[in-house]
Structures are given as structure tokens and as C-alpha cells.
Scaffold this motif. Sequence first.
Motif, short mmCIF file in Angstrom:
data_model
loop_
_atom_site.label_atom_id
_atom_site.label_comp_id
_atom_site.label_asym_id
_atom_site.label_seq_id
_atom_site.Cartn_x
_atom_site.Cartn_y
_atom_site.Cartn_z
N LEU A 52 0.91 -0.96 -0.07
CA LEU A 52 0.16 -0.15 0.12
C LEU A 52 0.90 1.36 -0.12
N ALA A 53 2.03 1.28 0.55
CA ALA A 53 3.02 2.24 0.61
C ALA A 53 3.20 2.57 -0.83
N ALA A 54 3.62 1.69 -1.53
CA ALA A 54 3.96 1.72 -2.90
C ALA A 54 3.03 2.32 -3.78
N GLN A 55 1.72 1.85 -3.39
CA GLN A 55 0.47 2.27 -4.22
C GLN A 55 0.19 3.90 -4.00
N THR A 56 0.54 4.24 -2.80
CA THR A 56 0.22 5.59 -2.47
C THR A 56 1.16 6.74 -2.88
N PRO A 57 0.55 7.64 -3.64
CA PRO A 57 1.43 8.76 -4.29
C PRO A 57 2.09 9.70 -3.15
N GLU A 58 3.13 10.25 -3.37
CA GLU A 58 3.73 11.12 -2.49
C GLU A 58 2.61 12.23 -2.34
N GLY A 59 2.79 13.04 -1.23
CA GLY A 59 1.78 14.08 -0.82
C GLY A 59 0.52 13.73 -0.68
N ALA A 60 0.12 12.44 -0.65
CA ALA A 60 -1.34 12.14 -0.35
C ALA A 60 -1.70 12.44 1.08
N VAL A 61 -2.75 12.48 1.54
CA VAL A 61 -3.41 12.77 2.71
C VAL A 61 -4.10 11.59 3.48
N ILE A 62 -3.58 11.34 4.60
CA ILE A 62 -4.36 10.17 5.19
C ILE A 62 -5.10 10.62 6.25
N ILE A 63 -6.53 10.08 6.32
CA ILE A 63 -7.56 10.31 7.31
C ILE A 63 -7.79 9.19 7.92
N CYS A 64 -8.38 9.39 9.27
CA CYS A 64 -9.25 8.56 10.14
C CYS A 64 -10.05 9.36 10.76
N GLY A 65 -10.47 8.35 12.08
CA GLY A 65 -11.64 9.10 12.69
C GLY A 65 -11.05 10.19 13.53
N GLN A 66 -9.97 10.18 14.34
CA GLN A 66 -9.63 11.36 15.35
C GLN A 66 -8.10 11.52 14.93
N GLY A 67 -7.45 11.00 14.19
CA GLY A 67 -6.07 11.48 13.69
C GLY A 67 -5.11 10.27 14.22
N GLY A 68 -5.19 9.62 15.17
CA GLY A 68 -4.32 8.63 15.60
C GLY A 68 -3.97 7.70 14.59
N GLY A 69 -4.79 6.87 13.96
CA GLY A 69 -4.74 5.90 13.08
C GLY A 69 -4.03 6.33 12.01
N SER A 70 -4.37 7.61 11.31
CA SER A 70 -3.79 8.16 10.21
C SER A 70 -2.21 8.58 10.23
N GLY A 71 -2.17 9.00 11.67
CA GLY A 71 -0.87 9.09 12.02
C GLY A 71 0.37 8.11 11.96
N VAL A 72 -0.32 7.14 12.51
CA VAL A 72 0.47 5.73 12.42
C VAL A 72 0.83 5.31 11.13
N VAL A 73 -0.11 5.40 10.33
CA VAL A 73 -0.01 4.96 8.93
C VAL A 73 1.04 6.05 8.13
N ALA A 74 0.85 7.17 8.48
CA ALA A 74 1.80 8.05 7.70
C ALA A 74 3.30 8.14 8.42
N ASP A 75 3.35 7.86 9.53
CA ASP A 75 4.68 7.48 9.94
C ASP A 75 5.21 6.14 9.50
N GLU A 76 4.39 5.00 9.28
CA GLU A 76 4.74 4.12 8.73
C GLU A 76 5.41 4.01 7.48
N PHE A 77 4.49 4.84 6.33
CA PHE A 77 4.96 5.05 5.20
C PHE A 77 6.11 6.16 4.97
N GLU A 78 6.21 7.10 5.97
CA GLU A 78 7.58 7.89 6.02
C GLU A 78 8.82 6.97 6.30
#
Length: 127
Positions: free
Chosen positions: A59-85
Motif C-alpha cells: 500500500l505504501a508503494a501504491q500511495t502517491p507522494e503528498g497524499a493525505v491520510i485520514i481516520c476518525g480522530q487522527g491517531g490511526g492516520s498518524g501511525v500509517v503516515a509514520d510507517e509510510f514515512e
Amino acid sequence: MSATITHAALDSVSTAGQVPHILDVRNEDEFAAAAIEVSRPVPTRNVPVWRVMDALDELAAQTPEGAVIICGQGGGSGVVADEFEALGVHTRSLEGGMDAWARLLVPIEILGLPGDTPQNFRKSFER
């Protein structure tokens, strides 16, 4: 640590066409109940956070640079963004998630609408 983006900034950069993709990591029922709406249409994909973590490299390979990740309160998207980073894919997590986005709706009066409801809603980024 990955980058974040505010609601006002997301609206602004989406209007300018600078959001290539939105990855929504909420569960399917949450996504179906309330999809994010920005000023300009942006390709959006829903993959629950647990599925993202199970297929992180793919999924990281399929996600374009600069994409925005969203979730319910910001915690899950932050974890995913950190892992992608960590994998070299630079994304941004929406601060406060969809809960904060939903609180931005404010009623405004629109004259001439049919029925008994003279109000509609718009986003307000001035808080």
C-alpha cells in the motif's frame, strides 16, 4: 515523524489541485457514513487501518507522494503516515481526523430553498 495537515490547509491545497490522493483508513461503515468533501474532487480510497498494516509495503508503494491520510480522530492516520514515512513515502495525516472535520460544519441561511428548511451547511475554517 510524518507531516500533518490542518483542515484549512487541506481545503486550500485541494482547491489548488495539490492533493493527489486521499487514503481513508477508517472502517468501511465509517467511510460509507461520512466521506470527506473538499473543494475540488480528489481520488479517495478506503482501506481500514488494520488492512494497511497487514499490507504495508504494497500500500505504501501504491500511495502517491503528498497524499493525505485520514481516520476518525487522527491517531490511526498518524501511525500509517509514520510507517509510510519510514518506507520513504511522504504523506500527510489530517489533524483531528474526520471528527474535527465534521465539527467545521456551520449553518448558514440560503434563501429561496424549497420546503421548511431555510438553512444549508458550509465549512468554516475560521475558529
